[in-house]
Design a protein around this motif. Structure first.
Motif, short mmCIF file in Angstrom:
data_model
loop_
_atom_site.label_atom_id
_atom_site.label_comp_id
_atom_site.label_asym_id
_atom_site.label_seq_id
_atom_site.Cartn_x
_atom_site.Cartn_y
_atom_site.Cartn_z
N SER A 147 7.10 -2.18 -8.30
CA SER A 147 8.03 -1.71 -9.23
C SER A 147 9.36 -1.92 -9.04
CB SER A 147 7.96 -0.18 -9.50
OG SER A 147 8.11 0.64 -8.06
N GLY A 148 9.75 -2.77 -8.02
CA GLY A 148 10.96 -3.32 -7.82
C GLY A 148 11.78 -2.21 -6.61
N ALA A 149 12.86 -2.17 -6.73
CA ALA A 149 13.87 -1.31 -5.89
C ALA A 149 13.46 0.01 -5.74
CB ALA A 149 15.55 -1.35 -6.46
N ASP A 150 13.14 0.62 -4.55
CA ASP A 150 12.79 2.21 -4.51
C ASP A 150 13.83 3.04 -4.94
OD1 ASP A 150 12.31 4.53 -3.33
OD2 ASP A 150 10.78 3.50 -2.36
N GLN A 151 13.57 3.73 -5.89
CA GLN A 151 14.83 4.81 -6.31
C GLN A 151 14.52 6.07 -5.85
OE1 GLN A 151 15.16 3.91 -10.84
NE2 GLN A 151 14.92 1.81 -10.46
N SER A 152 13.90 6.20 -4.85
CA SER A 152 13.53 7.77 -4.21
C SER A 152 14.48 8.07 -3.48
CB SER A 152 12.11 7.60 -3.80
OG SER A 152 12.13 6.93 -2.54
N ASN A 208 0.78 -1.21 -0.05
CA ASN A 208 0.09 0.07 0.03
C ASN A 208 0.87 1.24 -0.13
OD1 ASN A 208 -2.43 1.52 -0.02
ND2 ASN A 208 -2.29 1.63 2.27
N ARG A 209 1.63 1.49 -1.02
CA ARG A 209 2.31 2.66 -1.39
C ARG A 209 2.17 2.89 -2.53
NH1 ARG A 209 8.07 4.13 1.68
NH2 ARG A 209 7.36 6.03 2.47
N PRO A 210 1.18 3.33 -3.34
CA PRO A 210 0.70 3.44 -4.58
C PRO A 210 1.46 4.67 -5.06
CG PRO A 210 -1.16 4.20 -3.35
CD PRO A 210 -0.18 3.59 -2.23
N GLU A 211 1.92 5.60 -4.30
CA GLU A 211 2.51 6.96 -4.95
C GLU A 211 3.86 6.45 -5.58
OE1 GLU A 211 3.63 6.81 -0.51
OE2 GLU A 211 1.59 6.37 -1.86
N ARG A 212 4.55 5.46 -5.07
CA ARG A 212 5.76 4.92 -5.28
C ARG A 212 5.73 3.43 -6.07
NH1 ARG A 212 9.64 6.46 -0.26
NH2 ARG A 212 8.93 8.60 -0.24
N MET A 213 4.57 3.16 -6.45
CA MET A 213 4.29 2.10 -7.29
C MET A 213 4.64 0.82 -6.52
SD MET A 213 2.86 2.94 -10.21
CE MET A 213 3.18 1.66 -11.41
N ASN A 214 4.42 0.95 -5.02
CA ASN A 214 4.57 -0.21 -4.20
C ASN A 214 5.87 -0.80 -4.31
OD1 ASN A 214 1.83 0.16 -3.50
ND2 ASN A 214 1.33 -0.89 -5.37
N SER A 215 7.15 0.27 -4.46
CA SER A 215 8.32 -0.22 -4.44
C SER A 215 9.10 -0.82 -3.26
CB SER A 215 9.32 1.06 -4.91
OG SER A 215 9.23 1.88 -3.98
N GLY A 242 -0.46 -4.50 -12.56
CA GLY A 242 -0.06 -3.53 -13.31
C GLY A 242 1.43 -3.79 -13.44
N PRO A 243 2.52 -2.84 -13.45
CA PRO A 243 3.76 -3.15 -13.51
C PRO A 243 4.51 -4.19 -12.45
CG PRO A 243 3.13 -1.08 -13.93
CD PRO A 243 2.25 -1.27 -13.29
N ALA A 244 4.99 -5.16 -13.10
CA ALA A 244 5.74 -5.97 -11.90
C ALA A 244 7.24 -6.13 -12.61
CB ALA A 244 5.22 -7.55 -12.06
N ILE A 245 8.02 -5.00 -11.83
CA ILE A 245 9.35 -4.67 -12.34
C ILE A 245 10.38 -5.17 -11.59
CG2 ILE A 245 10.84 -2.93 -13.31
CD1 ILE A 245 8.22 -1.18 -13.96
N GLY A 246 11.45 -5.82 -11.70
CA GLY A 246 12.57 -6.07 -11.39
C GLY A 246 11.99 -6.91 -9.82
N GLY A 247 12.22 -6.45 -8.76
CA GLY A 247 11.78 -7.32 -7.81
C GLY A 247 10.50 -7.66 -7.75
N GLY A 248 9.70 -7.01 -8.19
CA GLY A 248 8.01 -7.18 -8.39
C GLY A 248 7.88 -8.32 -9.23
N LEU A 249 8.67 -8.37 -10.27
CA LEU A 249 8.35 -9.83 -10.91
C LEU A 249 9.06 -11.03 -9.98
CD1 LEU A 249 8.38 -11.54 -13.44
CD2 LEU A 249 10.30 -10.62 -14.22
N CYS A 250 9.93 -10.75 -9.21
CA CYS A 250 10.57 -11.91 -8.50
C CYS A 250 9.64 -12.27 -7.44
CB CYS A 250 11.49 -11.41 -7.86
SG CYS A 250 13.01 -11.07 -8.83
N TYR A 301 2.29 -5.68 -16.74
CA TYR A 301 3.29 -6.08 -17.67
C TYR A 301 4.55 -6.52 -16.90
CZ TYR A 301 5.14 -1.43 -17.12
OH TYR A 301 5.56 -0.07 -16.82
N PHE A 302 5.39 -7.06 -17.26
CA PHE A 302 6.75 -7.60 -16.53
C PHE A 302 8.14 -7.28 -17.14
CE2 PHE A 302 2.93 -10.39 -16.20
CZ PHE A 302 2.68 -10.46 -15.13
N ARG A 303 8.92 -6.97 -16.33
CA ARG A 303 10.17 -6.54 -16.74
C ARG A 303 11.44 -7.04 -15.82
NH1 ARG A 303 11.08 -0.51 -16.65
NH2 ARG A 303 9.25 -0.61 -18.21
#
Length: 272
Positions: free
Chosen positions: A66-71, A23-30, A116-124, A139-141
């Motif tokens: 969205s995987g790793a938090d880059q903020s 539940n951190r949608p503003e950061r795409m649940n990173s 929605g996006p499952a990127i990096g760690g999200g795909l994992c 989508y997945f990356r």
């Protein structure tokens, strides 16, 4: 009723199903620590909750994870007092590894509702779940390669080839390209694709299909499916399967109840 655990929510839409939402949608649940630490703890707690038979894992807003938090605001790792940066980094990776292992070891099957996006760690995260259902917008990356790193993280190079085959996995990991929901279903990365507004209901229907069967039958099926990925031989794995089957057959009346229910044209009532 919704239970809040920091940036992780737990809902109980049915008595025997828990929906866990990043539940951190503003950061795409990173995968910031203040999301991942409570996620690990929540999953451990649910695994020991005997009222829960199936778990659904999803993300709030328009993304799964969205995987790793880059903020630069990743939260704080617990229990790092006196440690150097190198050791803290090792502990951080250990934390993320624990989540992957926990998902696979949970007593309950886990359904990833990829919204929605499952990127990096999200795909994992999605790959560590037992069943994956994608919304049309998903989508997945494998994003590590896009960031100048390796595409391998959190078991990706172990889980992805086993899910879709080694050649497809290599192509996806080495190119860093996006895999949309339609392709994901075609190659077996997800079991099906549904409209965005039907995703959770679809996953809850699958959960209901699972919970009507016996607890030991479901738990042992999950366990043997996970163990099959590590089996050293076909014959060894058949022995393990057979032992589980005999355990439930000889120590419960489930088989007799299933036969009687079919004859009487009713739903079985498994008492295990």
């Amino acid at each position: 009723m919704t239970e809040g655990h920091g940036f992780v929510l737990v809902d109980r839409p049915k008595d025997d199903v828990a929906v866990v939402t990043l539940n951190r949608p503003e950061r795409m649940n990173s995968m910031a620590f203040d999301v991942m630490v409570p996620l690990r703890d929540v999953l451990r707690g649910i695994s020991d909750d005997n009222a829960v038979r199936v778990v659904v894992l999803t993300g709030a807003g328009r993304g799964f994870c969205s995987g790793a938090d880059q903020s630069g605001e990743r939260g704080r790792m617990p229990n790092i007092g006196g440690l150097t940066a190198v050791t803290i980094a090792l502990r951080a990776m250990e934390l993320l590894d624990e989540i992957q292992v926990t998902l696979r070891k949970m007593h309950q099957p886990v359904i990833a509702a990829v919204n929605g996006p499952a990127i990096g760690g999200g795909l994992c995260l999605a790959l560590a779940c037992d069943v994956r259902v994608a919304a049309e917008s998903a989508y997945f990356r494998a994003a590590g390669i896009n960031n100048g790193l390796t595409a391998s993280e959190l078991g990706l190079s172990y889980l992805l080839p086993r899910a879709i085959g080694s050649s497809r996995a290599a192509e996806i990991m080495l190119t860093g390209r996006d895999v949309d929901a339609t392709e994901a279903a075609a190659i077996g990365l997800v079991s099906r694709v549904v409209p965005d507004d039907q995703l959770l209901d679809s996953c809850l229907e699958t959960a209901a299909d699972i919970t009507r069967w016996s607890r030991p039958g479901v738990e042992l099926t999950k366990r043997t499916l996970v163990d099959s990925l590590d089996a050293s031989s076909f014959e060894q794995h058949m022995h393990a399967e057979g032992t589980g089957q005999l355990l439930v057959r000889l120590l419960t009346q489930n088989f007799e109840e299933a036969v009687a229910a079919r004859k009487e044209k009713r739903a079985p009532e498994f008492r295990d």
